[in-house]
Design a protein around this motif. Sequence first.
Motif, PDB file in Angstrom:
ATOM      1  N   ASP A 180      10.407  23.194  36.899  1.00 28.82           N
ATOM      2  CA  ASP A 180      10.861  25.098  36.372  1.00 28.82           C
ATOM      3  C   ASP A 180       9.589  25.381  35.675  1.00 28.82           C
ATOM      4  OD1 ASP A 180      13.051  25.067  37.947  1.00 28.82           O
ATOM      5  OD2 ASP A 180      13.888  24.302  35.825  1.00 28.82           O
ATOM      6  N   SER A 181       9.030  26.698  36.397  1.00 30.86           N
ATOM      7  CA  SER A 181       8.348  27.762  36.128  1.00 30.86           C
ATOM      8  C   SER A 181       8.509  28.980  35.547  1.00 30.86           C
ATOM      9  CB  SER A 181       6.605  27.518  36.799  1.00 30.86           C
ATOM     10  OG  SER A 181       5.301  28.423  36.085  1.00 30.86           O
ATOM     11  N   GLU A 182       8.073  29.089  34.241  1.00 32.41           N
ATOM     12  CA  GLU A 182       8.178  30.615  33.835  1.00 32.41           C
ATOM     13  C   GLU A 182       6.976  32.098  34.840  1.00 32.41           C
ATOM     14  OE1 GLU A 182       9.464  32.924  29.876  1.00 32.41           O
ATOM     15  OE2 GLU A 182       8.314  31.452  29.827  1.00 32.41           O
ATOM     16  N   VAL A 183       7.739  32.635  35.190  1.00 28.15           N
ATOM     17  CA  VAL A 183       6.535  33.502  36.028  1.00 28.15           C
ATOM     18  C   VAL A 183       7.259  34.606  36.247  1.00 28.15           C
ATOM     19  CG1 VAL A 183       6.238  34.110  37.984  1.00 28.15           C
ATOM     20  CG2 VAL A 183       6.636  31.605  38.031  1.00 28.15           C
ATOM     21  N   MET A 184       5.318  35.328  35.451  1.00 28.22           N
ATOM     22  CA  MET A 184       5.887  37.183  36.417  1.00 28.22           C
ATOM     23  C   MET A 184       5.930  37.160  37.215  1.00 28.22           C
ATOM     24  SD  MET A 184       5.189  38.744  32.432  1.00 28.22           S
ATOM     25  CE  MET A 184       4.716  40.386  33.281  1.00 28.22           C
ATOM     26  N   LEU A 185       6.840  38.182  37.658  1.00 30.74           N
ATOM     27  CA  LEU A 185       7.261  38.767  39.011  1.00 30.74           C
ATOM     28  C   LEU A 185       6.613  40.563  39.040  1.00 30.74           C
ATOM     29  CD1 LEU A 185      11.173  36.845  39.815  1.00 30.74           C
ATOM     30  CD2 LEU A 185       8.173  36.126  40.145  1.00 30.74           C
ATOM     31  N   GLY A 186       6.604  40.717  37.895  1.00 30.75           N
ATOM     32  CA  GLY A 186       6.101  42.400  37.870  1.00 30.75           C
ATOM     33  C   GLY A 186       7.086  43.242  38.132  1.00 30.75           C
ATOM     34  N   GLY A 187       6.844  44.442  38.535  1.00 29.74           N
ATOM     35  CA  GLY A 187       7.728  44.870  38.495  1.00 29.74           C
ATOM     36  C   GLY A 187       8.915  45.691  37.705  1.00 29.74           C
ATOM     37  N   ALA A 188      10.627  45.447  38.344  1.00 31.22           N
ATOM     38  CA  ALA A 188      11.418  45.700  36.932  1.00 31.22           C
ATOM     39  C   ALA A 188      12.323  44.294  37.097  1.00 31.22           C
ATOM     40  CB  ALA A 188      12.652  46.995  37.648  1.00 31.22           C
ATOM     41  N   ASP A 189      11.609  43.152  37.938  1.00 26.53           N
ATOM     42  CA  ASP A 189      11.820  41.730  38.259  1.00 26.53           C
ATOM     43  C   ASP A 189      11.127  41.002  36.747  1.00 26.53           C
ATOM     44  OD1 ASP A 189      13.185  41.703  40.856  1.00 26.53           O
ATOM     45  OD2 ASP A 189      11.395  41.515  41.710  1.00 26.53           O
ATOM     46  N   GLY A 190      10.685  41.238  35.830  1.00 25.70           N
ATOM     47  CA  GLY A 190      10.366  40.902  34.630  1.00 25.70           C
ATOM     48  C   GLY A 190       9.811  39.142  34.777  1.00 25.70           C
ATOM     49  N   VAL A 191      10.201  38.437  34.157  1.00 24.56           N
ATOM     50  CA  VAL A 191       9.374  37.409  33.908  1.00 24.56           C
ATOM     51  C   VAL A 191      11.375  36.220  34.843  1.00 24.56           C
ATOM     52  CG1 VAL A 191       9.035  34.995  32.819  1.00 24.56           C
ATOM     53  CG2 VAL A 191       8.070  37.623  32.187  1.00 24.56           C
ATOM     54  N   ALA A 192      10.340  35.405  35.312  1.00 26.64           N
ATOM     55  CA  ALA A 192      12.077  34.657  35.230  1.00 26.64           C
ATOM     56  C   ALA A 192      11.042  33.458  36.072  1.00 26.64           C
ATOM     57  CB  ALA A 192      11.994  34.922  36.915  1.00 26.64           C
ATOM     58  N   TRP A 193      12.111  32.138  35.488  1.00 28.66           N
ATOM     59  CA  TRP A 193      12.498  30.694  35.891  1.00 28.66           C
ATOM     60  C   TRP A 193      11.868  30.496  37.523  1.00 28.66           C
ATOM     61  CZ3 TRP A 193      10.077  28.214  32.776  1.00 28.66           C
ATOM     62  CH2 TRP A 193       9.740  28.028  30.502  1.00 28.66           C
ATOM     63  N   CYS A 194      11.165  29.900  37.610  1.00 27.38           N
ATOM     64  CA  CYS A 194      11.734  29.170  39.055  1.00 27.38           C
ATOM     65  C   CYS A 194      10.824  28.072  39.610  1.00 27.38           C
ATOM     66  CB  CYS A 194       9.505  30.204  39.626  1.00 27.38           C
ATOM     67  SG  CYS A 194      10.134  31.865  39.561  1.00 27.38           S
ATOM     68  N   PRO A 195      11.937  27.395  40.313  1.00 28.38           N
ATOM     69  CA  PRO A 195      12.252  26.377  40.823  1.00 28.38           C
ATOM     70  C   PRO A 195      10.091  25.981  41.357  1.00 28.38           C
ATOM     71  CG  PRO A 195      13.534  27.272  42.033  1.00 28.38           C
ATOM     72  CD  PRO A 195      12.740  28.343  41.362  1.00 28.38           C
ATOM     73  N   ALA A 196       9.913  24.930  40.895  1.00 26.98           N
ATOM     74  CA  ALA A 196       8.807  24.468  41.126  1.00 26.98           C
ATOM     75  C   ALA A 196       8.126  23.489  41.624  1.00 26.98           C
ATOM     76  CB  ALA A 196       7.182  24.748  40.154  1.00 26.98           C
ATOM     77  N   LEU A 197       6.692  22.716  42.516  1.00 26.06           N
ATOM     78  CA  LEU A 197       7.209  22.266  42.781  1.00 26.06           C
ATOM     79  C   LEU A 197       5.510  21.185  42.291  1.00 26.06           C
ATOM     80  CD1 LEU A 197       8.167  21.365  46.499  1.00 26.06           C
ATOM     81  CD2 LEU A 197       9.028  20.432  44.876  1.00 26.06           C
ATOM     82  N   PHE A 198       5.297  20.328  42.014  1.00 21.77           N
ATOM     83  CA  PHE A 198       3.732  20.181  41.352  1.00 21.77           C
ATOM     84  C   PHE A 198       3.282  18.308  42.238  1.00 21.77           C
ATOM     85  CE2 PHE A 198       1.698  17.385  37.909  1.00 21.77           C
ATOM     86  CZ  PHE A 198       0.282  18.367  37.988  1.00 21.77           C
ATOM     87  N   TRP A 199       2.371  18.277  42.230  1.00 21.03           N
ATOM     88  CA  TRP A 199       1.545  16.707  42.836  1.00 21.03           C
ATOM     89  C   TRP A 199      -0.016  16.888  42.545  1.00 21.03           C
ATOM     90  CZ3 TRP A 199       2.416  20.222  46.648  1.00 21.03           C
ATOM     91  CH2 TRP A 199       1.424  20.414  47.097  1.00 21.03           C
ATOM     92  N   SER A 200      -0.274  15.647  41.893  1.00 20.78           N
ATOM     93  CA  SER A 200      -1.469  15.186  41.459  1.00 20.78           C
ATOM     94  C   SER A 200      -2.058  14.575  42.770  1.00 20.78           C
ATOM     95  CB  SER A 200      -1.583  14.375  39.916  1.00 20.78           C
ATOM     96  OG  SER A 200      -1.291  15.136  39.299  1.00 20.78           O
TER      97      SER A 200
END
Length: 139
Positions: free
Chosen positions: A35-55
């Motif tokens: 999960d990643s905390e993301v600035m969505l902008g506008g009225a949406d503000g900040v939200a926790w979003c699903p994320a995928l990570f790999w190296s």
Amino acid sequence: MNQNKIPDFTETELWAVRNTLKERYGKEIEPQRADSEVMLGGADGVAWCPALFWSAKGANFAIVKPGAKRFRANFYYHPEYQLGTGIDSYDEIGDCVISVLQVESDHLRKQKIKTDQQPAKDSDDSPDKPDLSPNFWGD
């Protein structure tokens, strides 16, 4: 903080990522869910979003899902120096993954050209030197 629940990655989206990574690297690479905390902008503000990570090959990649059919991508070698694709969001995850892999490949190629144009150093066998090949499919 945004209270709207952003849907997790679907099995189809995960399949697209896994297959693209297998084609790119020639082996199975399982992206880790996060999960990643993301600035969505506008009225949406900040939200926790699903994320995928790999190296892979010295680079770290992240795909964030800030909406039902929205995807953002970035990659980095060091957390303080992150790079993106130049596109704010994609509506297809396949396009997002291919784009971030291509941008990272192009970045490596440019870095290699800069390195090749510099005078040779005493030792070019540094274990910290990233693996620069293959750059991308068919390159």
